[in-house]
Structures are given as structure tokens and as C-alpha cells.
Scaffold this motif. Structure first.
Motif, short mmCIF file in Angstrom:
data_model
loop_
_atom_site.label_atom_id
_atom_site.label_comp_id
_atom_site.label_asym_id
_atom_site.label_seq_id
_atom_site.Cartn_x
_atom_site.Cartn_y
_atom_site.Cartn_z
N SER A 155 -98.48 -11.20 25.24
CA SER A 155 -99.29 -11.29 26.46
C SER A 155 -100.72 -10.85 26.19
CB SER A 155 -98.67 -10.46 27.57
OG SER A 155 -98.61 -9.10 27.18
N VAL B 20 -104.50 -11.07 25.86
CA VAL B 20 -105.62 -11.89 26.30
C VAL B 20 -106.81 -11.51 25.42
CG1 VAL B 20 -107.17 -12.43 28.21
CG2 VAL B 20 -104.75 -11.97 28.65
N ARG C 216 -106.56 -16.43 19.97
CA ARG C 216 -106.29 -17.42 21.00
C ARG C 216 -105.08 -18.30 20.73
NH1 ARG C 216 -111.22 -15.83 21.53
NH2 ARG C 216 -112.42 -16.03 23.42
N VAL D 183 -102.20 -17.75 23.14
CA VAL D 183 -102.67 -18.10 24.48
C VAL D 183 -102.63 -19.61 24.64
CG1 VAL D 183 -104.65 -18.07 26.04
CG2 VAL D 183 -104.09 -16.02 24.72
N GLU E 56 -98.94 -20.63 24.94
CA GLU E 56 -98.44 -20.31 26.27
C GLU E 56 -98.98 -21.28 27.32
OE1 GLU E 56 -97.79 -16.32 28.94
OE2 GLU E 56 -99.57 -16.40 27.67
N SER E 57 -100.22 -21.71 27.17
CA SER E 57 -100.85 -22.60 28.15
C SER E 57 -100.38 -24.05 28.04
CB SER E 57 -102.38 -22.59 27.97
OG SER E 57 -102.88 -21.31 28.20
#
Length: 121
Positions: free
Chosen positions: A77, A79, A89, A92, A95-96
Motif C-alpha cells: 500500500s 504511495v 510506482r 501502484v 494495483e491500478s
């Protein structure tokens, strides 16, 4: 692949592109290439032990697994800080953009995987 072998990321990406060329629609194939690149780069940058890639293509699902051989789980998690440039990134993006993804520990190392939904062309 070893840590010093970051050029191999492009080779793995090209191999997946070729695998998916006639087996998967263009847009999810591009997403798969991007996410694969991120996971392989992470595995090589954060370990000195290399990585193993597995890709499974089913009629409506694509699964990519990247396994490394170093203990410890990645922060799931995290960021990234705006000052980090391009670092931090990869997960991230996974996950996106992935329909599902996860990390599983193994006796020696871990496996990060993602799945994309879609249909064959």
C-alpha cells in the motif's frame, strides 16, 4: 536474469508481446507488457538473485507471475512520494490497472502476480 541484467526486461517484454500477438486483444496485451515490465524491474532492482516469469493465457483471463528468491514482502500500500521521480510506482500501477493481483510468500522468496480480464481477438 540478475540485477545487472536490466536490459533483459525488454527481452521479456518482447517475448510476452510475441506470445500475446495472436492470442489476446491489443489493449490488455499492452497493459500486460507494462505491468510485467514493472514487476520484473522491481524483482531485479531489489534483489541480486534474478527472477522467473510465467504467463498463462486463457480464453478470458491472462495471468502473469514474477517470482524472486529473496525473503521479505514488498509494501503493498505504498504511495510514492512526489519527489521519488519514477521510483516506487510499479505496484501502484499494478494495483491500478490489473483486475486482480497479489503477493504470496514461498519458502525461498515470493511471487507477485496479476490477472487481466479480456477476450481473445
Amino acid at each position: 536474469m540478475g540485477r545487472a541484467d536490466l536490459a533483459a526486461v525488454g527481452e521479456v517484454r518482447g517475448a510476452v508481446r510475441e506470445l500475446l500477438r495472436y492470442r489476446w486483444k491489443e489493449e490488455p496485451a499492452r497493459v500486460a507488457e507494462l505491468l510485467l515490465s514493472e514487476l520484473v524491474t522491481n524483482a531485479l532492482v531489489h534483489t541480486d538473485e534474478g527472477a522467473v516469469v510465467a504467463v498463462s493465457v486463457a480464453p478470458r483471463r491472462l495471468r502473469v507471475e514474477v517470482r524472486d528468491f529473496v525473503q521479505g514482502m514488498p509494501p503493498v500500500s505504498h504511495v510514492p512520494d512526489a519527489d521519488d521521480g519514477t521510483h516506487g510506482r510499479g505496484l501502484v500501477l499494478v494495483e491500478s490497472l490489473a483486475d486482480s493481483w497479489g503477493v504470496s510468500a514461498h519458502a525461498l522468496g515470493k511471487m507477485v502476480w496479476f490477472e487481466l480480464d479480456g477476450e481473445r481477438p
